[in-house]
Design a protein around this motif. Structure first.
Motif, short mmCIF file in Angstrom:
data_model
loop_
_atom_site.label_atom_id
_atom_site.label_comp_id
_atom_site.label_asym_id
_atom_site.label_seq_id
_atom_site.Cartn_x
_atom_site.Cartn_y
_atom_site.Cartn_z
N MET A 1 1.04 -0.77 0.08
CA MET A 1 0.13 -0.35 -0.01
C MET A 1 0.91 1.60 0.10
N GLY A 2 -0.37 2.25 -0.93
CA GLY A 2 1.37 3.24 -0.58
C GLY A 2 1.48 4.32 0.78
N LEU A 3 1.62 5.96 0.29
CA LEU A 3 1.25 6.77 1.18
C LEU A 3 -0.16 6.98 1.53
N GLN A 4 -0.84 7.20 2.25
CA GLN A 4 -2.02 7.65 3.09
C GLN A 4 -2.37 9.56 2.78
N PRO A 5 -3.02 9.71 2.03
CA PRO A 5 -3.20 11.44 2.26
C PRO A 5 -3.33 11.80 3.07
N LEU A 6 -2.86 13.01 3.25
CA LEU A 6 -3.35 13.86 4.34
C LEU A 6 -4.62 14.83 4.24
N GLU A 7 -5.46 14.43 4.67
CA GLU A 7 -6.79 15.11 5.03
C GLU A 7 -6.54 16.22 6.05
N PHE A 8 -6.81 17.72 5.03
CA PHE A 8 -6.63 19.17 5.54
C PHE A 8 -7.49 19.58 7.47
N SER A 9 -8.54 18.42 7.27
CA SER A 9 -9.26 18.50 8.45
C SER A 9 -8.52 18.05 9.61
N ASP A 10 -7.55 17.04 9.27
CA ASP A 10 -6.44 16.47 10.02
C ASP A 10 -5.61 17.66 11.12
N CYS A 11 -5.26 18.59 10.02
CA CYS A 11 -4.29 19.46 10.37
C CYS A 11 -4.85 20.43 11.62
N TYR A 12 -6.10 20.08 11.80
CA TYR A 12 -7.45 20.57 13.47
C TYR A 12 -6.67 19.93 14.60
N LEU A 13 -6.85 18.75 14.33
CA LEU A 13 -6.80 17.92 15.41
C LEU A 13 -5.47 16.83 15.14
N ASP A 14 -4.63 17.24 14.23
CA ASP A 14 -3.04 17.24 14.49
C ASP A 14 -2.45 15.56 15.17
N SER A 15 -4.01 14.61 15.44
CA SER A 15 -3.35 13.78 15.94
C SER A 15 -2.38 12.43 15.78
N PRO A 16 -2.16 11.87 16.53
CA PRO A 16 -0.99 11.47 16.31
C PRO A 16 -0.38 10.38 14.90
N TRP A 17 -2.18 9.91 14.86
CA TRP A 17 -1.60 9.07 13.65
C TRP A 17 -1.37 10.42 12.44
N PHE A 18 -1.69 11.34 12.31
CA PHE A 18 -2.12 12.46 11.25
C PHE A 18 -0.30 12.74 11.37
N ARG A 19 0.21 12.69 12.36
CA ARG A 19 1.84 13.18 12.38
C ARG A 19 2.93 11.64 11.50
N GLU A 20 2.35 10.14 12.25
CA GLU A 20 2.97 9.69 11.74
C GLU A 20 2.98 9.55 9.85
N ARG A 21 1.56 10.25 9.53
CA ARG A 21 1.57 9.56 7.34
C ARG A 21 2.63 11.24 7.43
N ILE A 22 2.06 11.93 8.38
CA ILE A 22 3.06 13.25 7.79
C ILE A 22 4.53 12.75 7.88
N ARG A 23 5.37 11.85 9.02
CA ARG A 23 6.56 11.23 8.86
C ARG A 23 7.16 10.77 7.78
N ALA A 24 5.36 9.66 7.02
CA ALA A 24 5.85 8.81 5.73
C ALA A 24 5.94 9.73 4.75
N HIS A 25 5.56 10.62 4.91
CA HIS A 25 5.30 11.48 3.86
C HIS A 25 6.76 12.07 3.35
N GLU A 26 7.05 13.00 4.36
CA GLU A 26 8.68 13.11 4.70
C GLU A 26 10.02 12.11 4.25
N ALA A 27 10.07 10.66 4.64
CA ALA A 27 10.42 10.29 4.78
C ALA A 27 10.75 9.65 3.01
N GLU A 28 9.60 10.03 2.71
CA GLU A 28 9.51 9.54 1.58
C GLU A 28 10.11 10.24 0.22
N LEU A 29 10.18 12.11 0.80
CA LEU A 29 10.49 12.65 0.29
C LEU A 29 12.10 12.87 0.35
N GLU A 30 12.51 12.32 1.43
CA GLU A 30 14.28 12.41 1.79
C GLU A 30 15.18 11.32 0.97
#
Length: 760
Positions: free
Chosen positions: A1-30
């Motif tokens: 499975m590929g990267l999970q999409p980053l929902e804009f609404s999650d920016c307000y919740l800023d949940s741990p899972w949202f942060r995990e998805r951001i880190r996954a995107h950042e690792a892929e870009l690195e």
């Protein structure tokens, strides 16, 4: 499975899972960033390697261009010239290829390296900056929240309200930054697919263009490549033929080295040790010299030469011989010695030492010393042994029957061949017999006289000029030679027309029949090196059979001077083959050549060229009386007849007709069998008659003239004169001997070859 999409609404919740998805995107870009960085590095290495390869290829091309093959002899065949030029063609091919490679290397920089560097800097670099801001705002936001929550409730309301407003503003700023960062992360993930792959596509398009250009160059080169393969194969075939001839000559010389010494302008030549006297008490020394002696001028040349010092050549000396004396071992402590006294250096005497007693005797003979042996020091042209084959009715029968058998025969297996029946002989046997017959002729079918003339056009000129020159020369052949050549070449043309089945191409036939139809009179390595040009002459005959044999040469076609080059030492004397003085051509001395009715392949012609007499005068199965000097050859039996395979007819001779009208161009309408009527042969010098003939009154064409020798000549008969180049003859007159003059040199009168001198 590929990267999970980053929902804009999650920016307000800023949940741990949202942060995990951001880190996954950042690792892929690195990972993408590192990959592109490494790819750019590899691309630059590829460009550097391409430039190094291009430089190496260009150096290789320059090496090919600068090299040139040397050849043995004075000319190259067209095939050899093409092979020589092939290195330059290869060089040009590589040069053109490298020009395309340079274009490809530039395109790699422009279409791959720079776009990837731009994408990495502008896109991935921008995401990195956004990440830094996002991390910084995250730290600031949550630190402010922690600090705000730690405020005491006992604070003033105005202070608490101001703190609440500040926290809310900061949170709104964080949310906006988070939204932008999430948007950027997802944008770059999608953008990299085309921003990265598009430069790769351009890179491969450049590679495809390069290889396509290489393919186009290869297509253009293909025709040349195929022609070059033919040139190489032809040259290889000629090499095989030449090598066999060279090995055969080498073996002949190995068995009888003394019988194969080359004709030389010197009466004697070779190495001698010369004693050099020194002042006492140093004694004397013996120095090796290469010595050359001309008997007619009594001129002696000595040149010091030492093989062991790398072939060092010293300064030579020249003197004129007065006398030569043999030295005995009781007068000198060395063997094989003799003294020579110089006529132009009174009192000067040189002591020389030969390599052996036999060589000393030969030098004594040449120098006029005592105990001389009566044999020649320098053998001239070594004649080939004459076979029994002749250009007569039997010969034409052999030729026609062999050709007919080859052209009409079906190929049979070994089990089907009946050895008791000559009809079932293998084609190879028949063709071998045919070639053996042609090689057994007293001289080659295309004659010794015209051999050099045929070789010259094969060495130079345009294809058209070669055909015209050979066309012209074929019609100078004797009639019988030309007719037999016509029959044979027509057959070879038929054979070459079926080369796809029999593999006998025109070039292969040239290799097979070149040495058969053409041979030099003297066997040397230099002559064998011209074997390839003999093959070319035969190829021209086959390819242009109809024009050469069915049409007359252009009457306006000038006979090039270069078609008749003189040999280095003297013009050829066809009817006097050195070493065979007793075997004289019949036609020159007896015009009563009797042939059976229908024996001649063509009706008698009045315009037969004089040169035909040499070939038609070959010994035939008849007995003729040959006038000449007294001796055992007075009544010479020309031939013993004989058989050749099963084609020989053995019947009694029928009445024969006289062919003088054909053989005597001076009297075309008056048949005569008088042996005294001898047609002149301008390009050959016949054997002189007895000394009594010299005293006869010559024709009045040349009387009391002077002449200068343009070639040296060694007398081979008591009635001839020996002389060097430049000798002046007095009281020169035309001799009764055709092709000869009478003259006086140094008080001695004798015969002079007319084509050896120039009248003054």
């Amino acid at each position: 499975m590929g990267l999970q999409p980053l929902e804009f609404s999650d920016c307000y919740l800023d949940s741990p899972w949202f942060r995990e998805r951001i880190r996954a995107h950042e690792a892929e870009l690195e990972r993408t960033n590192k990959f592109i960085k490494e790819l750019i590095k590899d691309g630059k290495n590829l460009i550097a390697a391409t430039k190094s390869l291009s430089a190496a290829q260009r150096k290789f091309a320059h090496s090919l261009r600068d090299f040139k093959f040397e050849f043995i002899g004075d000319a190259e065949t067209d095939d050899e010239r093409c092979i020589d030029a092939s290195l330059r063609e290869f060089s040009n091919f590589l040069k053109n290829l490298e020009e395309q490679r340079e274009i490809m290397a530039l395109s790699v920089t422009e279409t791959l390296i720079k776009p990837l560097e731009k994408f990495r800097k502008e896109q991935l670099g921008a995401v990195k900056e956004e990440k830094k801001k996002f991390d910084k705002e995250t730290e600031k936001n949550y630190s402010l929240i922690d600090k705000h929550l730690n405020l005491s409730a006992k604070k003033k309301d105005s202070h608490l309200q101001e703190a609440d407003i500040q926290v809310e503003q900061n949170r709104q700023h964080f949310y906006e930054l988070s939204l932008e960062y999430v948007c950027k992360l997802q944008e770059i993930q999608e953008r990299k697919k085309f921003e990265f792959v598009e430069p790769m596509l351009s890179f491969f398009q450049g590679m495809f263009t390069f290889y396509h250009q290489g393919h186009e160059l290869a297509k253009d080169f293909n025709h040349y490549k195929m022609e070059l393969q033919i040139n190489i194969q032809n040259t290889r075939n000629r090499f095989e033929g030449t090598r066999s001839e060279v090995e055969e000559l080498m073996n002949k010389i190995r068995q009888n080295p003394k019988d194969h010494k080359r004709a030389s302008q010197f009466t004697a030549e070779g190495y001698l040790y010369v004693q050099e006297k020194r002042p006492a008490p140093f004694g004397s020394s013996w120095v090796k010299h290469y010595c050359m002696y001309r008997k007619a001028a009594k001129k002696f040349n000595i040149i010091p030469f030492e093989h062991r010092s790398g072939g060092k050549l010293g300064d030579g000396e020249v003197f004129y011989l007065k006398e030569c004396t043999k030295r005995h071992t009781d007068s000198i402590d060395r063997r094989f010695c003799f003294d020579v006294e110089a006529a132009d250096r009174p009192g000067v005497s040189l002591t020389m030492q030969a390599f052996s007693e036999e060589e000393r005797k030969q030098w004594l003979e040449a120098l006029g010393g005592k105990e001389a042996l009566f044999h020649s020091f320098n053998r001239a042209i070594v004649p080939r042994p004459e076979g029994s084959a002749q250009l007569d009715k039997m010969g034409f029968t052999i030729l026609r029957k062999c050709i007919s058998a080859v052209e009409t025969r079906d190929v049979k297996t070994c089990n089907e061949v009946d050895l008791e029946n000559s009809i079932d002989w293998e084609v190879k046997t028949i063709t071998s017999a045919l070639k053996q017959y042609l090689r057994s002729l007293p001289e080659p079918l295309m004659t010794y006289e015209l051999h050099g003339d045929f070789i010259v056009p094969a060495k130079s000129g345009s294809p058209e000029s070669r055909v015209n020159a050979i066309h012209f020369l074929v019609h100078k052949l004797p009639e019988k030679n030309k007719e037999m050549l016509d029959i044979l070449v027509k057959h070879l043309t038929n054979v070459s027309n079926h080369s796809k089945q029999n593999l006998m191409t025109v070039a292969n036939l040239g290799v097979v029949f070149g040495p058969t139809l053409m041979r030099p009179q003297e066997e040397t390595v230099a002559a064998i090196m011209d074997l390839k040009f003999q093959n070319i002459v035969v190829e021209i005959l086959i390819e242009n059979h109809e024009k050469i044999f069915r049409t007359l040469p252009d009457a306006t076609f000038p006979e090039p001077v270069s078609l008749s080059p003189s040999p280095p030492n003297a013009p050829p004397r066809q009817s006097k083959r050195q070493g065979q003085r007793t075997k004289r051509p019949v036609a020159v001395y007896n015009l009563c050549l009797e042939l059976e009715d229908g024996d001649s392949p063509n009706p008698p012609k009045e315009d037969t060229p004089p040169s035909s007499l040499d070939s038609l005068s070959s010994p035939s199965p008849t007995t003729a009386t040959v006038p000449g000097p007294p001796g055992p050859d007075k009544n010479h039996l020309l031939a013993d007849g004989g058989s050749f395979g099963d084609w020989t007819s053995t019947g009694t001779s029928q009445p024969r007709s006289c062919m003088v009208q054909w053989l005597n161009p001076q009297s075309p309408t008056t048949p005569s069998c008088n042996p005294a009527v001898r047609p002149p042969s301008p390009k050959s010098a016949p054997v002189p008659l007895s000394p009594a003939t010299v005293a006869d009154k010559p024709p009045e064409s040349v009387i009391n003239r002077k002449a200068r020798a343009v070639y040296p000549c060694e007398a081979e008969h008591s009635s001839e004169l020996s002389f060097e180049i430049g000798a002046i003859f007095e009281d020169v007159q035309t001799s009764r001997e055709p092709g000869w003059l009478e003259g006086t040199l140094n008080g001695k009168r004798g015969l002079i070859p007319q084509n050896y001198v120039k009248l003054l």
